[in-house]
Design a protein around this motif. Structure first.
Motif, PDB file in Angstrom:
ATOM      1  N   TRP A  75       0.812  -1.216   0.000  1.00  0.00           N
ATOM      2  CA  TRP A  75       0.000   0.000   0.000  1.00  0.00           C
ATOM      3  C   TRP A  75       0.846   1.266   0.000  1.00  0.00           C
ATOM      4  O   TRP A  75       1.912   1.321   0.628  1.00  0.00           O
ATOM      5  CB  TRP A  75      -0.915   0.029   1.232  1.00  0.00           C
ATOM      6  N   ASN A  76       0.312   2.272  -0.705  1.00  0.00           N
ATOM      7  CA  ASN A  76       0.853   3.625  -0.677  1.00  0.00           C
ATOM      8  C   ASN A  76      -0.185   4.592  -0.112  1.00  0.00           C
ATOM      9  O   ASN A  76      -1.392   4.338  -0.173  1.00  0.00           O
ATOM     10  CB  ASN A  76       1.196   4.120  -2.093  1.00  0.00           C
ATOM     11  N   ILE A  77       0.294   5.706   0.424  1.00  0.00           N
ATOM     12  CA  ILE A  77      -0.529   6.891   0.643  1.00  0.00           C
ATOM     13  C   ILE A  77      -0.051   7.941  -0.358  1.00  0.00           C
ATOM     14  O   ILE A  77       1.149   8.233  -0.423  1.00  0.00           O
ATOM     15  CB  ILE A  77      -0.415   7.441   2.072  1.00  0.00           C
ATOM     16  N   ILE A  78      -0.974   8.477  -1.135  1.00  0.00           N
ATOM     17  CA  ILE A  78      -0.640   9.505  -2.110  1.00  0.00           C
ATOM     18  C   ILE A  78      -1.183  10.844  -1.607  1.00  0.00           C
ATOM     19  O   ILE A  78      -2.386  11.010  -1.410  1.00  0.00           O
ATOM     20  CB  ILE A  78      -1.250   9.213  -3.496  1.00  0.00           C
ATOM     21  N   SER A  79      -0.287  11.782  -1.377  1.00  0.00           N
ATOM     22  CA  SER A  79      -0.676  13.123  -0.950  1.00  0.00           C
ATOM     23  C   SER A  79      -0.793  14.018  -2.183  1.00  0.00           C
ATOM     24  O   SER A  79       0.146  14.139  -2.971  1.00  0.00           O
ATOM     25  CB  SER A  79       0.369  13.701   0.011  1.00  0.00           C
ATOM     26  N   ARG A  80      -1.971  14.628  -2.363  1.00  0.00           N
ATOM     27  CA  ARG A  80      -2.207  15.567  -3.464  1.00  0.00           C
ATOM     28  C   ARG A  80      -2.674  16.896  -2.864  1.00  0.00           C
ATOM     29  O   ARG A  80      -3.704  16.950  -2.182  1.00  0.00           O
ATOM     30  CB  ARG A  80      -3.262  15.030  -4.440  1.00  0.00           C
ATOM     31  N   THR A  81      -1.911  17.938  -3.116  1.00  0.00           N
ATOM     32  CA  THR A  81      -2.196  19.265  -2.576  1.00  0.00           C
ATOM     33  C   THR A  81      -2.478  20.227  -3.728  1.00  0.00           C
ATOM     34  O   THR A  81      -1.788  20.193  -4.745  1.00  0.00           O
ATOM     35  CB  THR A  81      -1.002  19.788  -1.760  1.00  0.00           C
ATOM     36  N   THR A 105      -6.741  22.793  -0.939  1.00  0.00           N
ATOM     37  CA  THR A 105      -7.414  21.495  -0.876  1.00  0.00           C
ATOM     38  C   THR A 105      -6.343  20.414  -0.742  1.00  0.00           C
ATOM     39  O   THR A 105      -5.447  20.309  -1.584  1.00  0.00           O
ATOM     40  CB  THR A 105      -8.256  21.230  -2.138  1.00  0.00           C
ATOM     41  N   GLN A 106      -6.435  19.628   0.318  1.00  0.00           N
ATOM     42  CA  GLN A 106      -5.465  18.563   0.595  1.00  0.00           C
ATOM     43  C   GLN A 106      -6.180  17.216   0.571  1.00  0.00           C
ATOM     44  O   GLN A 106      -7.147  17.006   1.310  1.00  0.00           O
ATOM     45  CB  GLN A 106      -4.818  18.773   1.960  1.00  0.00           C
ATOM     46  N   SER A 107      -5.710  16.324  -0.302  1.00  0.00           N
ATOM     47  CA  SER A 107      -6.294  14.987  -0.407  1.00  0.00           C
ATOM     48  C   SER A 107      -5.245  13.933  -0.085  1.00  0.00           C
ATOM     49  O   SER A 107      -4.065  14.097  -0.400  1.00  0.00           O
ATOM     50  CB  SER A 107      -6.828  14.743  -1.830  1.00  0.00           C
ATOM     51  N   LEU A 108      -5.699  12.848   0.537  1.00  0.00           N
ATOM     52  CA  LEU A 108      -4.846  11.694   0.843  1.00  0.00           C
ATOM     53  C   LEU A 108      -5.545  10.446   0.322  1.00  0.00           C
ATOM     54  O   LEU A 108      -6.678  10.160   0.716  1.00  0.00           O
ATOM     55  CB  LEU A 108      -4.600  11.572   2.350  1.00  0.00           C
ATOM     56  N   PHE A 109      -4.867   9.723  -0.575  1.00  0.00           N
ATOM     57  CA  PHE A 109      -5.429   8.506  -1.159  1.00  0.00           C
ATOM     58  C   PHE A 109      -4.668   7.292  -0.644  1.00  0.00           C
ATOM     59  O   PHE A 109      -3.437   7.230  -0.788  1.00  0.00           O
ATOM     60  CB  PHE A 109      -5.331   8.537  -2.684  1.00  0.00           C
ATOM     61  N   PHE A 110      -5.376   6.327  -0.060  1.00  0.00           N
ATOM     62  CA  PHE A 110      -4.800   5.026   0.251  1.00  0.00           C
ATOM     63  C   PHE A 110      -4.998   4.160  -0.986  1.00  0.00           C
ATOM     64  O   PHE A 110      -6.129   3.905  -1.403  1.00  0.00           O
ATOM     65  CB  PHE A 110      -5.482   4.412   1.480  1.00  0.00           C
ATOM     66  N   LEU A 124      -8.662   5.602  -2.204  1.00  0.00           N
ATOM     67  CA  LEU A 124      -9.708   6.209  -1.378  1.00  0.00           C
ATOM     68  C   LEU A 124      -9.080   6.897  -0.181  1.00  0.00           C
ATOM     69  O   LEU A 124      -8.026   6.469   0.313  1.00  0.00           O
ATOM     70  CB  LEU A 124     -10.697   5.152  -0.881  1.00  0.00           C
ATOM     71  N   GLY A 125      -9.745   7.939   0.302  1.00  0.00           N
ATOM     72  CA  GLY A 125      -9.233   8.606   1.489  1.00  0.00           C
ATOM     73  C   GLY A 125      -9.999   9.872   1.804  1.00  0.00           C
ATOM     74  O   GLY A 125     -11.080  10.117   1.263  1.00  0.00           O
ATOM     75  N   PRO A 126      -9.434  10.730   2.663  1.00  0.00           N
ATOM     76  CA  PRO A 126     -10.097  11.981   3.032  1.00  0.00           C
ATOM     77  C   PRO A 126      -9.584  13.151   2.195  1.00  0.00           C
ATOM     78  O   PRO A 126      -8.467  13.143   1.670  1.00  0.00           O
ATOM     79  CB  PRO A 126      -9.689  12.155   4.499  1.00  0.00           C
ATOM     80  N   ALA A 127     -10.427  14.160   2.078  1.00  0.00           N
ATOM     81  CA  ALA A 127     -10.048  15.440   1.486  1.00  0.00           C
ATOM     82  C   ALA A 127     -10.365  16.544   2.490  1.00  0.00           C
ATOM     83  O   ALA A 127     -11.358  16.454   3.225  1.00  0.00           O
ATOM     84  CB  ALA A 127     -10.795  15.686   0.176  1.00  0.00           C
ATOM     85  N   GLY A 144     -13.230  22.538   5.913  1.00  0.00           N
ATOM     86  CA  GLY A 144     -14.106  21.505   5.391  1.00  0.00           C
ATOM     87  C   GLY A 144     -13.399  20.164   5.296  1.00  0.00           C
ATOM     88  O   GLY A 144     -12.167  20.080   5.340  1.00  0.00           O
ATOM     89  N   ALA A 145     -14.192  19.112   5.163  1.00  0.00           N
ATOM     90  CA  ALA A 145     -13.638  17.763   5.034  1.00  0.00           C
ATOM     91  C   ALA A 145     -14.681  16.864   4.391  1.00  0.00           C
ATOM     92  O   ALA A 145     -15.878  17.174   4.380  1.00  0.00           O
ATOM     93  CB  ALA A 145     -13.222  17.198   6.396  1.00  0.00           C
ATOM     94  N   GLY A 146     -14.212  15.741   3.866  1.00  0.00           N
ATOM     95  CA  GLY A 146     -15.104  14.768   3.266  1.00  0.00           C
ATOM     96  C   GLY A 146     -14.308  13.677   2.579  1.00  0.00           C
ATOM     97  O   GLY A 146     -13.075  13.645   2.644  1.00  0.00           O
ATOM     98  N   PRO A 147     -14.986  12.756   1.903  1.00  0.00           N
ATOM     99  CA  PRO A 147     -14.307  11.638   1.251  1.00  0.00           C
ATOM    100  C   PRO A 147     -13.837  12.012  -0.152  1.00  0.00           C
ATOM    101  O   PRO A 147     -14.411  12.889  -0.816  1.00  0.00           O
ATOM    102  CB  PRO A 147     -15.400  10.569   1.184  1.00  0.00           C
ATOM    103  N   THR A 148     -12.793  11.322  -0.604  1.00  0.00           N
ATOM    104  CA  THR A 148     -12.329  11.454  -1.976  1.00  0.00           C
ATOM    105  C   THR A 148     -11.951  10.081  -2.509  1.00  0.00           C
ATOM    106  O   THR A 148     -11.609   9.173  -1.727  1.00  0.00           O
ATOM    107  CB  THR A 148     -11.149  12.428  -2.091  1.00  0.00           C
ATOM    108  N   GLY A 149     -12.035   9.911  -3.815  1.00  0.00           N
ATOM    109  CA  GLY A 149     -11.678   8.627  -4.416  1.00  0.00           C
ATOM    110  C   GLY A 149     -11.338   8.791  -5.882  1.00  0.00           C
ATOM    111  O   GLY A 149     -11.715   9.776  -6.526  1.00  0.00           O
ATOM    112  N   VAL A 150     -10.607   7.833  -6.395  1.00  0.00           N
ATOM    113  CA  VAL A 150     -10.258   7.804  -7.809  1.00  0.00           C
ATOM    114  C   VAL A 150     -10.255   6.359  -8.271  1.00  0.00           C
ATOM    115  O   VAL A 150      -9.897   5.452  -7.506  1.00  0.00           O
ATOM    116  CB  VAL A 150      -8.880   8.469  -8.063  1.00  0.00           C
ATOM    117  N   ALA A 151     -10.702   6.134  -9.486  1.00  0.00           N
ATOM    118  CA  ALA A 151     -10.653   4.812 -10.103  1.00  0.00           C
ATOM    119  C   ALA A 151     -10.330   5.008 -11.582  1.00  0.00           C
ATOM    120  O   ALA A 151     -10.875   5.906 -12.224  1.00  0.00           O
ATOM    121  CB  ALA A 151     -11.973   4.066  -9.943  1.00  0.00           C
ATOM    122  N   LEU A 152      -9.412   4.178 -12.116  1.00  0.00           N
ATOM    123  CA  LEU A 152      -9.017   4.326 -13.513  1.00  0.00           C
ATOM    124  C   LEU A 152      -8.460   3.025 -14.044  1.00  0.00           C
ATOM    125  O   LEU A 152      -8.130   2.098 -13.287  1.00  0.00           O
ATOM    126  CB  LEU A 152      -7.969   5.430 -13.668  1.00  0.00           C
TER     127      LEU A 152
END
Length: 264
Positions: A75-81, A105-110, A124-127, A144-152
């Motif tokens: 697993w990775n954690i991907i930080s996107r700012t 806006t700061q997102s973290l994807f597991f 998937l992770g929090p934003a 603010g906060a909430g969920p974020t996700g990506v699929a490709l």
């Protein structure tokens, strides 16, 4: 400038000599994957116009570092700012000019290191929305906060998928409107063997408080080149506002970007 150079130099040390081991086309295709295990530092400039009755305009420089962190062998954690620096004029009627930071806006994807069944890549992770704006007309004034996700999926030269988040505000300036927004970014890209990438996407936002869509459609062309062993991607494109609130923006805008890559 010296600090920025030192930061990029530090990323280069982390990357080692991996950039010499991957082809330009492979690196260009990784850029189309929002959760690729690769450090990238985009500087993205956007121009939009048509705000309000005064035909206001906005120029935004988004500084968008993407940094992966390995948790374990799977697993990775991907930080996107996304940190916007904004220049704007008369975006709210005769509201004058503003210059400064917008909200971060700061997102973290597991994300799994290996694709899943059928080659699915996901995260998937929090934003988080961080009220860093230096003017009330460049930000929301809300935490603010909430969920974020990506699929490709990536098949041959093609990359296609969707990135999304939803953010609710939970604190901040009391007399500012609440934030309750959904962001949807479907994307399709094609990368050639000589590292040209053609991308079509939207970066649509639905404001649930005001029941309004903002829908820019972006068409972009990018070329990845190497300066000695340093890969850099140059992007140019146009956008059309298919839908937006009455206060704008509208019509055509454009985007230019430079992205520094530091493969691991």
């Amino acid at each position: 400038m010296m600090r920025a150079g030192a930061l990029l130099g530090a990323f280069g040390v982390l990357a080692g000599s991996a950039s010499a081991q991957e082809s330009s086309a492979d690196l260009a295709k990784k850029l189309s994957n929002p959760v690729a295990s690769m450090i990238s530092v985009p500087f993205q400039f956007n121009y939009d116009r048509g705000f309000g009755p005064e035909d206001g305009h906005r120029e935004t420089l988004n500084i968008q570092p993407v940094i992966p962190f390995s948790i374990n062998q799977d697993w990775n954690i991907i930080s996107r700012t996304i940190m916007p620096v904004i220049w704007q004029n008369d975006i709210a009627g005769p509201s004058g000019s503003q210059f400064g930071l917008g909200d971060i806006t700061q997102s973290l994807f597991f994300s799994p290191k290996q694709p899943g069944p059928g080659g699915l890549i996901w995260g998937l992770g929090p934003a988080f929305l961080i009220p860093t704006a230096t003017d009330e007309l460049t930000g929301s004034g809300k935490w603010g906060a909430g969920p974020t996700g990506v699929a490709l999926k990536q098949e041959g030269p093609w990359t296609y998928g969707m990135l999304a988040n939803h953010i609710w505000s939970f604190a901040g300036v009391d007399d500012r409107p609440d934030v309750n927004s959904t962001f949807l970014q479907p994307f399709l890209s094609y990368t050639t063997h000589d590292a040209w990438t053609f991308t079509l996407n939207t970066e649509s936002t639905y404001d649930w408080e005001d029941d309004q869509w903002s829908v820019p459609v972006n068409l972009m062309i990018a070329k990845l080149v190497k300066f000695d062993k340093q890969p850099v991607s140059f992007t140019a494109g146009v956008r059309y506002w298919a839908d937006a609130p009455d206060s704008g923006p509208e019509g055509l805008g454009f985007r230019l970007a430079v992205t520094f890559l530091f493969p691991q």
